[in-house]
Design a protein around this motif. Structure first.
Motif, PDB file in Angstrom:
ATOM      1  N   VAL A 131       0.821  -1.210   0.000  1.00  0.00           N
ATOM      2  CA  VAL A 131       0.000   0.000   0.000  1.00  0.00           C
ATOM      3  C   VAL A 131       0.853   1.258   0.000  1.00  0.00           C
ATOM      4  O   VAL A 131       1.981   1.266   0.495  1.00  0.00           O
ATOM      5  CB  VAL A 131      -0.948   0.050   1.222  1.00  0.00           C
ATOM      6  CG1 VAL A 131      -1.942  -1.080   1.201  1.00  0.00           C
ATOM      7  CG2 VAL A 131      -0.182   0.064   2.518  1.00  0.00           C
TER       8      VAL A 131
ATOM      9  N   PRO B 211      -9.296   2.449  -1.418  1.00  0.00           N
ATOM     10  CA  PRO B 211      -8.553   3.000  -0.276  1.00  0.00           C
ATOM     11  C   PRO B 211      -9.289   2.729   1.030  1.00  0.00           C
ATOM     12  O   PRO B 211     -10.503   2.599   1.056  1.00  0.00           O
ATOM     13  CB  PRO B 211      -8.482   4.494  -0.573  1.00  0.00           C
ATOM     14  CG  PRO B 211      -9.581   4.762  -1.527  1.00  0.00           C
ATOM     15  CD  PRO B 211      -9.831   3.500  -2.271  1.00  0.00           C
TER      16      PRO B 211
ATOM     17  N   GLU C   3      -0.851   7.572   2.838  1.00  0.00           N
ATOM     18  CA  GLU C   3      -0.849   9.028   2.815  1.00  0.00           C
ATOM     19  C   GLU C   3      -1.323   9.548   4.171  1.00  0.00           C
ATOM     20  O   GLU C   3      -2.474   9.327   4.557  1.00  0.00           O
ATOM     21  CB  GLU C   3      -1.781   9.549   1.723  1.00  0.00           C
ATOM     22  CG  GLU C   3      -1.807  11.051   1.656  1.00  0.00           C
ATOM     23  CD  GLU C   3      -2.767  11.588   0.604  1.00  0.00           C
ATOM     24  OE1 GLU C   3      -2.949  12.814   0.577  1.00  0.00           O
ATOM     25  OE2 GLU C   3      -3.333  10.808  -0.176  1.00  0.00           O
TER      26      GLU C   3
ATOM     27  N   ALA D  24      -4.678   7.497   4.855  1.00  0.00           N
ATOM     28  CA  ALA D  24      -5.383   6.840   3.755  1.00  0.00           C
ATOM     29  C   ALA D  24      -4.442   5.773   3.221  1.00  0.00           C
ATOM     30  O   ALA D  24      -3.298   6.067   2.862  1.00  0.00           O
ATOM     31  CB  ALA D  24      -5.732   7.837   2.660  1.00  0.00           C
ATOM     32  N   HIS D  25      -4.888   4.526   3.211  1.00  0.00           N
ATOM     33  CA  HIS D  25      -4.099   3.408   2.688  1.00  0.00           C
ATOM     34  C   HIS D  25      -4.647   3.037   1.323  1.00  0.00           C
ATOM     35  O   HIS D  25      -5.747   2.506   1.209  1.00  0.00           O
ATOM     36  CB  HIS D  25      -4.190   2.203   3.632  1.00  0.00           C
ATOM     37  CG  HIS D  25      -3.421   2.388   4.896  1.00  0.00           C
ATOM     38  ND1 HIS D  25      -2.777   1.349   5.521  1.00  0.00           N
ATOM     39  CD2 HIS D  25      -3.171   3.478   5.659  1.00  0.00           C
ATOM     40  CE1 HIS D  25      -2.179   1.798   6.611  1.00  0.00           C
ATOM     41  NE2 HIS D  25      -2.408   3.077   6.713  1.00  0.00           N
ATOM     42  N   GLN D  26      -3.876   3.335   0.277  1.00  0.00           N
ATOM     43  CA  GLN D  26      -4.271   3.045  -1.093  1.00  0.00           C
ATOM     44  C   GLN D  26      -3.469   1.855  -1.602  1.00  0.00           C
ATOM     45  O   GLN D  26      -2.245   1.931  -1.688  1.00  0.00           O
ATOM     46  CB  GLN D  26      -4.006   4.259  -1.995  1.00  0.00           C
ATOM     47  CG  GLN D  26      -4.301   4.032  -3.454  1.00  0.00           C
ATOM     48  CD  GLN D  26      -5.782   3.812  -3.719  1.00  0.00           C
ATOM     49  OE1 GLN D  26      -6.625   4.546  -3.242  1.00  0.00           O
ATOM     50  NE2 GLN D  26      -6.094   2.782  -4.478  1.00  0.00           N
TER      51      GLN D  26
END
Length: 148
Positions: free
Chosen positions: A69, A102, A72, A92-94
């Motif tokens: 991931v 996300p 952010e 935020a984990h994308q």
């Protein structure tokens, strides 16, 4: 400026290195950032508890191998004292790659100053409840900042 200003800025460098290593799914680089003590702990957003460096390495290797991931940081709160820094961060984990949705995660990082360097001693992550994530996103869209 206080004498210790640069000392605490270096803790942020460790956090940034962690984010980079996670994005690259580089378990060796992630583990190089941890304190060299068996009391290190990591509670993952899925509820998994990892105690000790070997279990942390194995758990992170599994997680990063399955779904690396990009993290952010959206809101950062820092609490510092001589020898310890605590970051409380809304992230935020994308997922890296196509198709991943996300996730909003609350993460606390505890870092200690060891042998002249900042090292991670504990991470506690938990999924942000859907309602809180929606409120957080709405406030950011309206320029109110995340925690007004």
């Amino acid at each position: 400026m206080p004498r210790f200003a640069r000392l605490f800025e270096a803790a942020a460098d460790t956090l940034n290195a962690y984010y980079q290593a996670v994005a690259e799914a580089n378990v060796d680089s992630v583990m190089a950032l941890w304190i060299d003590e068996e009391f290190a702990t990591c509670i993952c957003a899925d509820g998994t508890h990892l105690h000790g460096l070997e279990r942390i390495r194995a758990g992170l290797a599994t997680q990063l191998g399955a779904a690396p991931v990009n993290i952010e940081p959206l809101d950062i709160r820092v609490y510092d004292s001589l020898g310890t820094v605590v970051y409380a961060i809304a992230e935020a984990h994308q997922p890296v790659g196509p198709g991943g949705a996300p996730r909003m995660i609350f993460t606390t990082y505890v870092m200690v100053h060891e042998r002249g360097e900042w090292r991670i001693a504990h991470i506690h992550a938990s999924a942000m409840p859907q309602e809180a994530a929606g409120q957080f996103a709405a406030k950011m869209r309206h320029g109110q900042g995340p925690l007004h």
